[in-house]
Scaffold this motif. Structure first.
Motif, PDB file in Angstrom:
ATOM      1  N   HIS A   1      32.196  54.712  74.955  1.00 34.12           N
ATOM      2  CA  HIS A   1      33.743  55.143  74.756  1.00 34.12           C
ATOM      3  C   HIS A   1      34.494  54.241  74.718  1.00 34.12           C
ATOM      4  O   HIS A   1      34.322  52.928  75.333  1.00 34.12           O
TER       5      HIS A   1
ATOM      6  N   ASP B   1      34.959  49.205  82.375  1.00 33.91           N
ATOM      7  CA  ASP B   1      34.791  50.719  81.876  1.00 33.91           C
ATOM      8  C   ASP B   1      35.530  50.957  80.589  1.00 33.91           C
ATOM      9  O   ASP B   1      36.244  50.810  80.875  1.00 33.91           O
ATOM     10  N   MET B   2      35.067  50.737  79.126  1.00 38.69           N
ATOM     11  CA  MET B   2      33.772  49.805  79.033  1.00 38.69           C
ATOM     12  C   MET B   2      33.644  48.912  77.389  1.00 38.69           C
ATOM     13  O   MET B   2      33.359  49.343  76.823  1.00 38.69           O
TER      14      MET B   2
ATOM     15  N   GLU C   1      37.203  59.815  76.253  1.00 36.73           N
ATOM     16  CA  GLU C   1      35.687  60.145  77.350  1.00 36.73           C
ATOM     17  C   GLU C   1      36.607  60.364  79.186  1.00 36.73           C
ATOM     18  O   GLU C   1      35.778  61.340  79.588  1.00 36.73           O
ATOM     19  N   GLU C   2      37.479  59.861  79.303  1.00 33.01           N
ATOM     20  CA  GLU C   2      37.809  60.056  80.403  1.00 33.01           C
ATOM     21  C   GLU C   2      38.469  61.030  81.054  1.00 33.01           C
ATOM     22  O   GLU C   2      39.086  60.823  82.310  1.00 33.01           O
TER      23      GLU C   2
ATOM     24  N   GLU D   1      27.386  52.674  79.603  1.00 34.58           N
ATOM     25  CA  GLU D   1      28.189  53.194  80.938  1.00 34.58           C
ATOM     26  C   GLU D   1      28.362  51.149  81.548  1.00 34.58           C
ATOM     27  O   GLU D   1      27.059  51.245  81.857  1.00 34.58           O
TER      28      GLU D   1
HETATM   29 ZN    ZN Z   1      33.444  55.145  81.611  1.00 34.72          ZN
END
Ligand code: ZN
Length: 375
Positions: free
Chosen positions: A75, A107-108, A140-141, A166
Motif C-alpha cells: 500500500h 510502513d511501507m 490500506e490503513e 509489509e
Molecule cells: Zn502497512
C-alpha cells in the motif's frame, strides 16, 4: 549496485509525496510509479475508489508458457504523523547513520520502492516464463479499501504466488489473523429522567450485550502460531443527556480471528447470541491468512533469504493484518509470504525510520525471487 541505489532513491521520492490517510491523496505517488513502470514496458490499470484515492495494477508479460504470475503487493498510504512532535522532517527522507527517516519509510514506501525497482530491473532482462504483477493499493490503513476495490472491479488479473512487502525486517512471515469489526446498536424509548418507568433504556440493553461479549469464548481451535481468536469492545456511545432515558446506544466490537474462523458464521452466531434486542452491523471484514512452509514457493523464499538474514526461518505470524486478506482470496489462494524492509515496531511511530540496508536487501531478494520464479 544500481538496484540498491535506485530502491533508496525511489523510497525518498515516495516519502516526499504526502499520502497520509486520512485524507490519503495517493494519486500523485501512484501516477509517478505508474509512469516509471510504463516506461519499463509494464501495462498499467488505474482504479480510483474515491477522488484522488488511486490504486494501480501493473503487469509485465512473460513468455507464453502458462506458468502463473508472481505478484508483489503493498500500500502507498501512510498513517498521520500523530500528536507527538517529530525531531526529524517527516517528508524529507534524510539518511543518517544508515537510517532513512520519514513517514512511510518502514510502513511501507521502502517495500513498495524495493519491488518496483526490482521489477523495472527485471524488465530490462530477457523475458522470464511468468508474468510479473505489481499491486500498489490506496487506503490500506483504514481497512484495505483500495485492494478491495481492485478485487471487486476484477482488474487484479491472475497470480500463482504473492509477496506482501509489509515491514518484517525481511523475515518471511506466513500469515496473520483476520479482523472483523462490528457496530452493535440498541434502541429504546425515550422518557423524562424523572419517570424512567415510561421509557425503555437503550444503554441498559447495550450494557447487557457487552457483558455477554465479555464472557464470549469462540469455539474454534487455536492456531499453532497465531493463537486464539479474540474479541474486544473498543467504544461505547449512547444517550441524549443526563436527564433522559436513552433511546439509542451503540458499541463497537473488534474480533481478531484465526484464518480458519469463518466470518459470516461469527456474524450470525453473534446476532443469535446477543438476541433480537441488538442489531449487529459489519464495518470491516478481513479474513485471516496462512500459507504452509512446505509450499515450494515458500521454500524458494526461505532458501533465498536465509543467507541475507543469517538464520533459517521458522513459521511465524504477524500481529497486524495486511492487504493479503483481500488479495489472497481474490487471486484464488496462492501461496503468500509477507516479507519486507523495516522493523514492524517502527510502523506508525514518531520519527519513523528504515534501515537503508534492509531496503537494499529486499530489492535484491525480490529481484532474485521473480527471476527464479520465471525460469
Ligand atoms: Zn502497512
Amino acid at each position: 549496485l544500481s538496484l540498491h541505489k535506485n530502491a533508496l532513491e525511489l523510497t525518498r521520492e515516495l516519502v516526499r509525496m504526502d499520502t497520509m490517510n486520512p485524507p490519503g491523496a495517493e494519486e500523485e505517488a501512484v501516477s509517478h510509479l505508474g509512469r516509471l513502470l510504463e516506461n519499463a514496458g509494464f501495462r498499467t490499470t488505474y482504479s480510483e475508489y474515491a477522488p484522488g484515492r488511486t490504486s494501480l495494477v501493473a503487469r509485465l508479460s512473460g513468455a507464453p508458457t502458462g506458468k502463473p504470475a508472481i505478484c508483489f503487493a503493498g500500500h502507498i498510504d501512510t498513517v498521520p504523523l500523530g500528536a507527538r512532535a517529530w525531531t526529524r522532517d517527516p517528508f524529507a527522507a534524510d539518511i543518517n547513520n544508515g537510517k532513512m527517516y520519514g513517514r512511510g519509510t518502514t510502513d511501507m514506501k521502502g517495500g513498495v520502492a524495493a519491488y518496483v525497482t526490482a521489477a523495472i530491473e527485471l524488465a530490462r532482462k530477457p523475458r522470464g516464463k511468468a508474468d510479473i504483477v505489481l499491486v500498489i493499493a490506496a487506503g490500506e490503513e483504514t481497512g484495505c479499501t483500495g485492494s478491495a476495490h481492485l478485487a471487486q472491479r476484477k482488474i487484479l488479473g491472475s497470480a500463482g504466488a504473492m509477496v506482501i512487502a509489509e515491514p518484517t525486517s525481511n523475515y518471511p512471515i506466513m500469515g496473520h489473523k483476520g479482523a472483523l469489526w462490528l457496530e452493535v446498536e440498541t434502541v429504546g424509548i425515550t422518557a423524562h429522567g424523572s419517570m424512567p418507568e415510561l421509557g425503555v433504556n437503550a444503554i441498559y440493553k447495550a450494557a447487557r450485550a457487552i457483558s455477554k461479549i465479555e464472557k464470549l469464548e469462540f469455539e474454534v481451535a487455536a492456531h499453532p502460531q497465531l493463537g486464539r481468536s479474540t474479541v474486544n469492545v473498543g467504544t461505547v456511545t449512547g444517550g441524549l443527556n443526563l436527564n433522559s432515558v436513552p433511546d439509542q446506544a451503540q458499541f463497537t466490537v473488534d474480533a481478531r480471528t484465526v484464518p480458519e474462523h469463518d466470518h459470516p458464521r461469527i456474524l450470525t452466531g453473534l446476532q443469535t447470541y446477543l438476541g433480537e434486542d441488538v442489531t449487529v452491523k459489519r464495518i470491516v471484514d478481513l479474513q485471516g491468512v496462512w500459507t504452509e512452509m512446505s509450499e515450494p514457493f515458500i521454500e524458494l523464499v526461505c532458501r533465498l533469504i536465509t543467507p541475507m538474514i543469517g538464520e533459517i526461518p521458522t513459521p511465524r505470524g504477524a500481529p497486524y493484518f495486511t492487504d493479503a486478506s483481500v488479495l489472497k482470496p481474490a487471486y484464488g489462494e496462492p501461496p503468500t509470504v509477507i516479507l519486507g524492509p523495516g522493523d514492524m515496531r517502527m510502523a506508525h511511530q514518531t520519527d519513523e525510520y528504515c534501515e537503508t540496508r534492509e531496503i537494499e536487501t529486499a530489492a535484491a531478494v525480490y529481484y532474485d525471487l521473480a527471476r527464479i520464479w520465471g525460469e
